[in-house]
Design an enzyme around this catalytic site. Structure first.
Site, PDB file in Angstrom:
ATOM      1  N   GLU A  81      -5.505  -3.856 -60.735  1.00 42.10           N
ATOM      2  CA  GLU A  81      -5.801  -2.534 -61.281  1.00 42.10           C
ATOM      3  C   GLU A  81      -5.724  -2.491 -62.811  1.00 42.10           C
ATOM      4  O   GLU A  81      -4.928  -1.737 -63.379  1.00 42.10           O
ATOM      5  CB  GLU A  81      -4.868  -1.485 -60.670  1.00 42.10           C
ATOM      6  N   CYS A  99      -1.576  -2.089 -80.498  1.00 43.04           N
ATOM      7  CA  CYS A  99      -0.731  -3.013 -81.278  1.00 43.04           C
ATOM      8  C   CYS A  99      -1.529  -3.633 -82.436  1.00 43.04           C
ATOM      9  O   CYS A  99      -2.734  -3.457 -82.547  1.00 43.04           O
ATOM     10  CB  CYS A  99      -0.165  -4.100 -80.367  1.00 43.04           C
ATOM     11  N   CYS A 126      -4.034  -0.200 -75.494  1.00 47.27           N
ATOM     12  CA  CYS A 126      -2.987  -0.778 -76.341  1.00 47.27           C
ATOM     13  C   CYS A 126      -3.320  -0.501 -77.806  1.00 47.27           C
ATOM     14  O   CYS A 126      -4.490  -0.553 -78.199  1.00 47.27           O
ATOM     15  CB  CYS A 126      -2.907  -2.279 -76.088  1.00 47.27           C
ATOM     16  N   GLU A 164      -7.160  -2.305 -51.073  1.00 47.81           N
ATOM     17  CA  GLU A 164      -5.867  -1.716 -50.687  1.00 47.81           C
ATOM     18  C   GLU A 164      -6.090  -0.388 -49.999  1.00 47.81           C
ATOM     19  O   GLU A 164      -6.999   0.371 -50.364  1.00 47.81           O
ATOM     20  CB  GLU A 164      -5.004  -1.433 -51.924  1.00 47.81           C
TER      21      GLU A 164
HETATM   22  C1  GLA Z   1      -1.720   0.315 -56.350  1.00 47.48           C
HETATM   23  C2  GLA Z   1      -1.208  -1.070 -56.613  1.00 47.48           C
HETATM   24  C3  GLA Z   1      -0.277  -1.589 -55.551  1.00 47.48           C
HETATM   25  C4  GLA Z   1       0.653  -0.511 -55.077  1.00 47.48           C
HETATM   26  C5  GLA Z   1      -0.140   0.679 -54.613  1.00 47.48           C
HETATM   27  C6  GLA Z   1       0.735   1.783 -54.055  1.00 47.48           C
HETATM   28  O1  GLA Z   1      -2.941   0.381 -55.750  1.00 47.48           O
HETATM   29  O2  GLA Z   1      -2.235  -2.008 -56.830  1.00 47.48           O
HETATM   30  O3  GLA Z   1       0.441  -2.667 -56.080  1.00 47.48           O
HETATM   31  O4  GLA Z   1       1.500  -0.133 -56.111  1.00 47.48           O
HETATM   32  O5  GLA Z   1      -0.869   1.183 -55.691  1.00 47.48           O
HETATM   33  O6  GLA Z   1       0.003   2.810 -53.495  1.00 47.48           O
END
Ligand code: GLA
Length: 637
Positions: A119, A126, A124, A277
């Site tokens: 993600e 810096c 930044c 995810e």
């Molecule tokens: C993100 C992250 C994961 C986790 C999920 C939780 O998508 O990539 O590592 O923290 O959120 O919902």
């Protein structure tokens, strides 16, 4: 995992401190043991590079790898997604580890893919970024500071620079030049993509056959996803819809989730994407982390497939005993697998086996919605009209939903994408126009395309300078046959109305432009205030197509008759599913796959279905009942 039907895992995403406990000391045996064990059990590995979270030794020894905030203050050790993306030391250190990982694992028989970082996001400020930004600007403006001064209109408020060394990042306690701000946002996308390319090149050197992805986030503000994903082999993203919330129906949540999936799918239209995810039960990072009601997990998972994903993946497999996310849903709970959530995950596993023929198919949409990051940022940076949220994202989502509700697949594209495959294009609030886009739009319409644009179109160029000669600029006035003479900003309590020739009325709010009609048909006029009786919606026949202009903000539902006209002129059929049903289609060589989701708790009859019901494994011809929170997938030859 086998009981849940899981056949691949993404591994090692945040494992830097374990993989390299001290600088140059590598500890990979545990990883190999897991990969071997998985492979022997028919489960493939998507191996991650651990660049999203740094070990303590790295920050202690090389503090410059930590990001600086908008005041230029260095962050402290901890957290994740907070490394400086341009810092050479960070690149060197993650490069060293990636090289070792690639040497050890890139020919492992269980490795199917690399997952770089996690993600990527954020900004930044810096010194390393400042120095790289100056080089980036100098290259962009041919090392000619006067070119930059002209482009950013720096004479205003005495902002003129004498040389590139004077330019600073847009610190929150420093400079405000809109051109600078916009360019820094572009620069951050460039830096993130450049870091990713650095990681990728090392992995590809070891084995070019292994594809690479990075998981991105929905509607992410800090990265122009159209630019960022260019080098990746597949787009992957993390989906966490807030099901059962207190602001919208489940149907609306599902449609919003459909919008997000379609945006991801549109980033690489010729191939499936990956849902990298999703939470098996609840998430843990939102203000309220509600459980998905029985059946909803199945809808969440299969909607990703319906919209073009070829994977359903989870964060996380085994619930973490400690750490920040110990209460986040997992496939395997602390108490084991004898529970509802595991059973629902396993049910999805079974369904995915039945849906295997869908894999590899795409969604060749004929309709596109233009959503452009440079435009989004420009609308955020503008001073005037209404300050604060100008509602660009919401407007785009509502328009997408309106098309989805009439059963039309709609891609979400950037203004620099190839538009030649589309017949209908909706480009709301295209405030900033990239060079050449006006020509592309004219060609699109001249060749038979149906285009609809709205208020706030064609005000500024790519450096934030206003177009001269009337809005919409860049000679889009000739395409639409109108000039927007002025824009009025309404308070939330103000309302105007528009009325079409057939007497249909709609509320106009937030923005109302006063149009001069050059050579367009007037479809609707304002009824109130000083603009009463003037044009509010116009249509101009241009070449073989039509260009519509909607001068005021009206709800997407009130534009549906215009959308239906555009679809009819383009020969694109519509299909209204029963109330409560969300529908998506994927198309392959062997047939079309219609997915129906019942977003209510009551059964609904789906009339006139003909084909193979893939989940129930029966031929159907006629009405099919879909249970509450149920999914039906029909394969049509
Ligand atoms: C993100 C992250 C994961 C986790 C999920 C939780 O998508 O990539 O590592 O923290 O959120 O919902």
């Amino acid at each position: 995992m086998k009981k849940a039907g899981i056949n691949s895992v993404s591994l090692g995403i945040f494992a830097w401190a374990t993989l390299e406990p001290e600088e140059g000391v590598y500890n990979f045996d545990w990883m190999e043991e897991i990969m071997d064990n998985l492979y022997e059990n028919g489960i493939y590995t998507i191996l991650a590079t651990p660049s999203a979270a740094r070990p303590a030794w790295l920050d202690e020894k090389y503090p410059e790898v930590m990001r600086a905030d908008a005041m230029g203050v260095r962050r402290r050790h901890g957290g994740r997604a907070n490394s400086c993306m341009s810092n050479p030391v960070f690149r060197e250190k993650i490069g060293n580890l990636n090289r070792k990982l690639a040497e050890r694992f890139s020919h492992h028989p269980g490795l199917v893919m690399w997952h770089v970082n996690n993600e990527p996001c954020g900004v930044c400020f810096c010194d390393s970024c400042a120095a790289t930004f100056r080089k980036y600007l100098s290259a962009k403006f041919d090392n000619d500071i006067e070119k930059l001064n002209d482009a950013w209109w720096t004479a205003f408020w005495s902002r003129k620079y004498n040389n590139f060394d004077q330019i600073e990042p847009p610190y929150s306690n420093g400079e405000f030049v809109t051109g600078l701000h916009l360019e820094y946002k572009r620069f951050m996308t460039w830096a993130a993509a450049d870091l990713m390319k650095h990681e990728m090149s090392i992995l590809r050197e070891a084995n070019p056959a292994i594809p690479i992805t990075t998981n991105v986030m929905e509607m992410q503000n800090s990265l122009d996803l159209h630019e960022y994903v260019k080098e990746m082999d597949a787009v992957s993203w993390d989906s966490y819809p807030s099901f059962h919330n207190n602001t919208e129906s489940l149907e609306e949540t599902l449609r919003q989730s459909g919008f997000n999936h379609n945006m991801m799918r549109s980033l690489k239209k010729d191939r499936p994407f990956m849902m990298m995810e999703s939470a098996p039960g609840c998430a843990s990072g939102f203000p309220y982390n509600k459980q998905k009601r029985p059946g909803v997990h199945k809808m969440h998972a299969l909607q990703a497939i319906a919209c073009g994903s070829d994977t359903v993946q989870y964060f996380q497999i085994r619930k973490s005993r400690g750490g920040f996310e110990q209460h986040h849903g997992a496939v395997i709970d602390h108490a084991g697998i004898n529970n509802r959530i595991f059973r629902e995950v396993a049910e999805v596993g079974e369904m995915l086996k039945k849906l295997a023929p869908v894999a590899g198919t795409t969604v060749p949409a004929k309709v596109a919605l233009l959503f452009d990051w440079d435009n989004r940022w420009s609308l955020q940076l503008a001073q005037g009209m209404r300050n604060g949220d100008r509602g660009y994202e919401k407007t785009c989502v509502e328009i997408w939903k309106a098309f989805n509700k009439v059963g039309v697949e709609i891609d979400i594209v950037s203004s620099t994408d190839d538009l030649s495959d589309y017949k209908v294009l909706v480009a709301p609030m295209m405030y900033m126009t990239h060079p050449g886009v006006a020509e592309v739009l004219k060609k699109f319409v001249a060749e038979g395309g149906q285009l609809l644009s709205t208020y706030l179109t064609g005000y500024i160029d790519e450096n934030q300078l206003c177009h001269l000669g009337g809005f919409p600029g860049d000679d889009l006035t000739s395409l639409f046959g109108i000039i927007s003479e002025e824009i009025d900003t309404l308070y939330p309590t103000d309302k105007n109305h528009i009325e079409f020739a057939d007497g249909t009325r709609a509320e106009a709010f937030d923005f109302c432009e006063l149009l001069q009609v050059l050579d367009a048909d007037v479809l609707a006029k304002y009824t109130d205030d000083y603009v009463a009786g003037t044009a509010a919606v116009t249509k101009k026949a241009y070449g073989k197509g039509n260009a519509y202009y909607v001068a005021a903000r009206v709800a997407a539902k009130d534009m549906v008759p215009l959308f239906e006209q555009m679809l009819a002129d383009a020969g694109i059929p519509t299909m209204k599913a029963p109330e409560g049903i969300v529908h998506h289609t994927r198309i392959g060589e062997e047939g079309e796959y219609d997915f129906y989701f019942n977003a209510t708790t009551e059964p609904i009859a789906l009339p006139d279905l003909k084909g193979y019901d893939m989940l129930r494994e029966v031929e159907v011809d006629g009405t099919v009942e879909i249970e509450g929170y149920g999914v039906v997938v029909i394969k049509r030859a």
